[in-house]
Design an enzyme around this catalytic site. Structure first.
Site, short mmCIF file in Angstrom:
data_model
loop_
_atom_site.label_atom_id
_atom_site.label_comp_id
_atom_site.label_asym_id
_atom_site.label_seq_id
_atom_site.Cartn_x
_atom_site.Cartn_y
_atom_site.Cartn_z
CG HIS A 98 7.22 -5.45 -4.71
ND1 HIS A 98 6.89 -4.86 -3.52
CD2 HIS A 98 6.25 -6.38 -4.95
CE1 HIS A 98 5.78 -5.40 -3.04
NE2 HIS A 98 5.38 -6.33 -3.88
CE LYS B 48 -4.84 -5.80 0.05
NZ LYS B 48 -3.98 -6.49 -0.91
NE ARG C 259 5.97 -13.34 -1.83
CZ ARG C 259 5.04 -12.50 -1.40
NH1 ARG C 259 5.34 -11.55 -0.57
NH2 ARG C 259 3.80 -12.63 -1.81
CB SER D 53 3.76 -4.87 1.13
OG SER D 53 4.32 -4.78 -0.13
P1 ADP Z 1 -0.76 -8.38 -4.66
O1 ADP Z 1 -1.66 -7.76 -3.63
O2 ADP Z 1 -1.24 -8.27 -6.06
O3 ADP Z 1 -0.26 -9.77 -4.32
P2 ADP Z 1 1.86 -7.46 -3.94
O4 ADP Z 1 2.36 -6.06 -3.98
O5 ADP Z 1 1.80 -8.13 -2.62
O6 ADP Z 1 0.47 -7.41 -4.66
O7 ADP Z 1 2.71 -8.36 -4.93
C1 ADP Z 1 2.79 -8.12 -6.29
C2 ADP Z 1 3.57 -9.25 -6.94
O8 ADP Z 1 4.91 -9.24 -6.48
C3 ADP Z 1 3.03 -10.65 -6.62
O9 ADP Z 1 3.23 -11.46 -7.76
C4 ADP Z 1 3.91 -11.11 -5.50
O10 ADP Z 1 4.00 -12.53 -5.46
C5 ADP Z 1 5.23 -10.49 -5.90
N1 ADP Z 1 6.11 -10.28 -4.75
C6 ADP Z 1 5.81 -9.68 -3.58
N2 ADP Z 1 6.88 -9.70 -2.75
C7 ADP Z 1 7.88 -10.34 -3.42
C8 ADP Z 1 9.22 -10.71 -3.10
N3 ADP Z 1 9.76 -10.47 -1.91
N4 ADP Z 1 9.94 -11.37 -4.06
C9 ADP Z 1 9.37 -11.65 -5.25
N5 ADP Z 1 8.12 -11.35 -5.61
C10 ADP Z 1 7.37 -10.70 -4.71
#
Ligand code: ADP
Length: 161
Positions: free
Chosen positions: A18, A42, A91, A129
């Site tokens: 992130h 959630k 990703r 996460s």
């Molecule tokens: P959500 O529940 O909205 O998917 P996340 O916190 O899981 O929230 O992810 C937020 C954004 O960050 C999404 O666009 C996700 O694809 C991106 N993201 C999550 N992990 C990574 C990573 N390791 N590298 C790049 N982008 C990521």
């Protein structure tokens, strides 16, 4: 014209993946708002306040990034912030289908808002996460994929159980 981008997500907790996306977005847009989604339906590991604190602690070095939270429709929030852009990270192909659908839905709702995708660094392509929480929970090493402060919070959160 100043362009503000919103980078929305659960950030439960924020990972190096992130942070990488937020830093790259900050190099392109004038202002980036990392915004933690409040989703009552959630169950989250960390409260919204904790998720915001972790994001602030780990993105303090990027001057044009601020951290906020929101609930309700993303496009309403983006309009309220007078931002023109939604940033999301990609990703792998597996992210694409969901992200594509969401971008199209958001365009339907708010044609003036543009979704920008930023591709991850290969070294974070497997980082999520949920995997961080799971690996930590079972005693695996996560120090390489989350900042120190997040690691400390994971210890507080799970080792007290
Ligand atoms: P959500 O529940 O909205 O998917 P996340 O916190 O899981 O929230 O992810 C937020 C954004 O960050 C999404 O666009 C996700 O694809 C991106 N993201 C999550 N992990 C990574 C990573 N390791 N590298 C790049 N982008 C990521």
């Amino acid at each position: 014209m100043k362009v503000t981008a919103v980078y929305p997500g659960s950030f439960d907790p924020i990972t190096n993946g992130h942070i990488y996306i937020a830093e790259r977005a900050a190099a392109v847009f004038d202002e980036v708002i990392v915004s933690v989604l409040v989703n009552e339906r959630k169950v989250s590991a960390f409260s919204v306040e904790e998720r915001c604190e972790m994001a602030r602690e780990t993105l303090g070095h990027v001057k044009n990034v601020t951290v906020d939270s929101f609930n309700g429709l993303l496009v309403d929030y983006v309009r309220q912030k007078r931002a023109g852009v939604i940033v999301r990270g990609l990703r792998a192909m597996s992210d694409f289908e969901y992200e594509f659908q969401m971008a199209l839905m958001n365009r339907q709702l708010a044609p003036e808002i543009e979704t920008f995708f930023i591709v991850t660094d290969p070294k974070y392509s497997y980082v999520s996460s949920s995997s961080v929480r799971e690996i930590f929970h079972f005693g695996g090493t996560v120090e390489d994929v989350v900042p120190r402060t997040v690691y400390e919070r994971l210890k507080e959160r799970y080792n007290d159980e």
